[in-house]
Scaffold this motif. Sequence first.
Motif, PDB file in Angstrom:
ATOM      1  N   THR A  63     -32.285 -21.224 -41.736  1.00  0.00           N
ATOM      2  CA  THR A  63     -31.262 -20.329 -41.921  1.00  0.00           C
ATOM      3  C   THR A  63     -30.007 -20.772 -42.555  1.00  0.00           C
ATOM      4  O   THR A  63     -29.652 -20.159 -43.621  1.00  0.00           O
ATOM      5  CB  THR A  63     -30.724 -19.839 -40.470  1.00  0.00           C
ATOM      6  N   LEU A  64     -29.634 -22.070 -42.371  1.00  0.00           N
ATOM      7  CA  LEU A  64     -28.578 -22.601 -43.250  1.00  0.00           C
ATOM      8  C   LEU A  64     -29.167 -22.716 -44.626  1.00  0.00           C
ATOM      9  O   LEU A  64     -28.160 -22.569 -45.659  1.00  0.00           O
ATOM     10  CB  LEU A  64     -27.996 -23.820 -42.687  1.00  0.00           C
ATOM     11  N   ALA A  65     -30.318 -23.191 -44.990  1.00  0.00           N
ATOM     12  CA  ALA A  65     -30.758 -23.578 -46.269  1.00  0.00           C
ATOM     13  C   ALA A  65     -30.862 -22.262 -46.962  1.00  0.00           C
ATOM     14  O   ALA A  65     -30.538 -22.025 -48.207  1.00  0.00           O
ATOM     15  CB  ALA A  65     -32.149 -24.141 -46.027  1.00  0.00           C
ATOM     16  N   LEU A  66     -31.419 -21.143 -46.279  1.00  0.00           N
ATOM     17  CA  LEU A  66     -31.252 -19.677 -46.892  1.00  0.00           C
ATOM     18  C   LEU A  66     -30.090 -19.120 -47.368  1.00  0.00           C
ATOM     19  O   LEU A  66     -29.754 -18.658 -48.532  1.00  0.00           O
ATOM     20  CB  LEU A  66     -32.039 -18.812 -46.036  1.00  0.00           C
ATOM     21  N   TYR A  71     -29.360 -16.641 -50.146  1.00  0.00           N
ATOM     22  CA  TYR A  71     -28.724 -15.299 -50.094  1.00  0.00           C
ATOM     23  C   TYR A  71     -27.297 -15.624 -50.781  1.00  0.00           C
ATOM     24  O   TYR A  71     -26.930 -16.475 -50.925  1.00  0.00           O
ATOM     25  CB  TYR A  71     -28.274 -15.153 -48.522  1.00  0.00           C
ATOM     26  N   GLN A  72     -26.823 -14.399 -51.547  1.00  0.00           N
ATOM     27  CA  GLN A  72     -25.874 -14.626 -52.275  1.00  0.00           C
ATOM     28  C   GLN A  72     -24.472 -13.695 -51.514  1.00  0.00           C
ATOM     29  O   GLN A  72     -24.228 -12.596 -51.951  1.00  0.00           O
ATOM     30  CB  GLN A  72     -25.993 -14.030 -53.794  1.00  0.00           C
ATOM     31  N   ALA A  81     -20.937 -17.787 -43.203  1.00  0.00           N
ATOM     32  CA  ALA A  81     -21.720 -16.498 -43.422  1.00  0.00           C
ATOM     33  C   ALA A  81     -23.028 -16.444 -42.582  1.00  0.00           C
ATOM     34  O   ALA A  81     -23.341 -15.486 -41.634  1.00  0.00           O
ATOM     35  CB  ALA A  81     -22.097 -16.125 -44.795  1.00  0.00           C
ATOM     36  N   ALA A  82     -23.793 -17.722 -42.330  1.00  0.00           N
ATOM     37  CA  ALA A  82     -24.906 -17.749 -41.591  1.00  0.00           C
ATOM     38  C   ALA A  82     -24.418 -17.678 -39.929  1.00  0.00           C
ATOM     39  O   ALA A  82     -24.949 -16.886 -39.076  1.00  0.00           O
ATOM     40  CB  ALA A  82     -25.455 -19.360 -41.772  1.00  0.00           C
ATOM     41  N   ALA A 117     -28.198  -6.483 -47.344  1.00  0.00           N
ATOM     42  CA  ALA A 117     -28.845  -5.758 -48.556  1.00  0.00           C
ATOM     43  C   ALA A 117     -27.949  -6.347 -49.833  1.00  0.00           C
ATOM     44  O   ALA A 117     -28.884  -6.510 -50.718  1.00  0.00           O
ATOM     45  CB  ALA A 117     -28.796  -4.247 -48.412  1.00  0.00           C
ATOM     46  N   LEU A 118     -26.828  -6.349 -49.806  1.00  0.00           N
ATOM     47  CA  LEU A 118     -26.284  -7.089 -51.077  1.00  0.00           C
ATOM     48  C   LEU A 118     -26.352  -8.499 -51.199  1.00  0.00           C
ATOM     49  O   LEU A 118     -26.265  -8.661 -52.353  1.00  0.00           O
ATOM     50  CB  LEU A 118     -24.825  -6.444 -50.842  1.00  0.00           C
TER      51      LEU A 118
END
Length: 166
Positions: A63-66, A71-72, A81-82, A117-118
């Motif tokens: 999750t942290l890696a994503l 994710y932007q 954000a995570a 989504a964004l």
Amino acid sequence: MKALISTVLRAFTDPGLQPTRLPAPLDTLVSHLQSLALLAARLYVAKVFFMSGLVKLHDWSSTLALFNDYYQVPLLPPALAAYMGTAGELVVPVLLVLGLAGRFAGVSLFVVNLMAALSLPAEDLSAAGEAQHILWGVLALGIALWGAGRWSVDRMVLKPVAGGAP
């Protein structure tokens, strides 16, 4: 200040029940059907987001890696954000299932859905993925606008306060 807090609290917990001009038997039927539809929307949206939160929690390093690499998320550091996204996906669906602060929960999941989504790269959001996000967003927005309905903690808490309103 107390009046402002009271107004905000009422706005976030209003179950969304209003008298209509329909004949009494039809009004009762429509009211129950509306509450059933709101309950179905609450349960569906809550399941989607809660399961997503569990997946993130299950493999936290991924999750942290994503959040760091893929994710932007605008304006927030990836780790924050995570944590915020995962916490929102785990806590807010519980409120939604209970119908506790239903309007707040609807708005919150609408925002989480919008941010999800964004934050995806545009080329990675398929037509089916976009349709899912639109469905979840519309359902969450509907709950935010119409409240949690008759079968909610909001209703049980507010009914005595409102003097037994329907």
